[in-house]
Design an enzyme around this catalytic site. Sequence first.
Site, PDB file in Angstrom:
ATOM      1  N   GLY A  47      -0.901   4.176  -5.115  1.00 37.45           N
ATOM      2  CA  GLY A  47      -0.766   2.775  -5.576  1.00 37.45           C
ATOM      3  C   GLY A  47       0.544   2.788  -6.639  1.00 37.45           C
ATOM      4  N   VAL A 103       0.690  -1.199   0.008  1.00 43.78           N
ATOM      5  CA  VAL A 103       0.018  -0.139  -0.033  1.00 43.78           C
ATOM      6  C   VAL A 103       0.913   1.222  -0.069  1.00 43.78           C
ATOM      7  CG1 VAL A 103      -1.612   1.330   1.394  1.00 43.78           C
ATOM      8  CG2 VAL A 103      -1.772  -1.135   1.314  1.00 43.78           C
ATOM      9  N   CYS A 104       0.419   2.274  -0.795  1.00 49.56           N
ATOM     10  CA  CYS A 104       1.104   3.479  -0.803  1.00 49.56           C
ATOM     11  C   CYS A 104      -0.206   4.666  -0.709  1.00 49.56           C
ATOM     12  CB  CYS A 104       2.152   3.745  -1.860  1.00 49.56           C
ATOM     13  SG  CYS A 104       1.374   3.997  -3.301  1.00 49.56           S
ATOM     14  N   ARG A 105       0.331   5.779  -1.191  1.00 51.33           N
ATOM     15  CA  ARG A 105      -0.814   7.019  -1.204  1.00 51.33           C
ATOM     16  C   ARG A 105      -1.624   6.647  -2.525  1.00 51.33           C
ATOM     17  NH1 ARG A 105      -1.957  11.608  -3.525  1.00 51.33           N
ATOM     18  NH2 ARG A 105      -0.317  11.610  -4.903  1.00 51.33           N
ATOM     19  N   MET A 115      -4.094   4.601  -0.457  1.00 53.56           N
ATOM     20  CA  MET A 115      -4.787   5.034   0.538  1.00 53.56           C
ATOM     21  C   MET A 115      -6.032   6.359   0.348  1.00 53.56           C
ATOM     22  SD  MET A 115      -4.214   3.329   3.193  1.00 53.56           S
ATOM     23  CE  MET A 115      -4.736   4.446   4.762  1.00 53.56           C
TER      24      MET A 115
END
Length: 99
Positions: free
Chosen positions: A66, A62-64, A90
């Site tokens: 993708g 997961v990141c901000r 996210m």
Amino acid sequence: MKEITAEQLAEKIKSGEKVNVVDVREDEEVAQGKIPGAKHIPLGEVPNRLDELDKDKHYYMVCRSGGRSGNATQFLSEKGYDVTNMAGGMLDWKNEVEK
């Protein structure tokens, strides 16, 4: 590359499925909230922290948005890890977060 939506991952968590989530955002981003139980390994540290990941387990990256988690997913896949990227990151996560 395997991908899952934020909604699909949230459903797995809500149904009680044991999931391993790795958040590759930077410290200040994670401070704003992460998926409950997620392990935080900033993207730049992933190559040096492979010993913290078990090749026998499946991980959701997961990141901000993708992109960075996609890079981590590709890198870890090439190293023999079973990983799936959470598309949309996210920004698409509508469920609870832990701070």
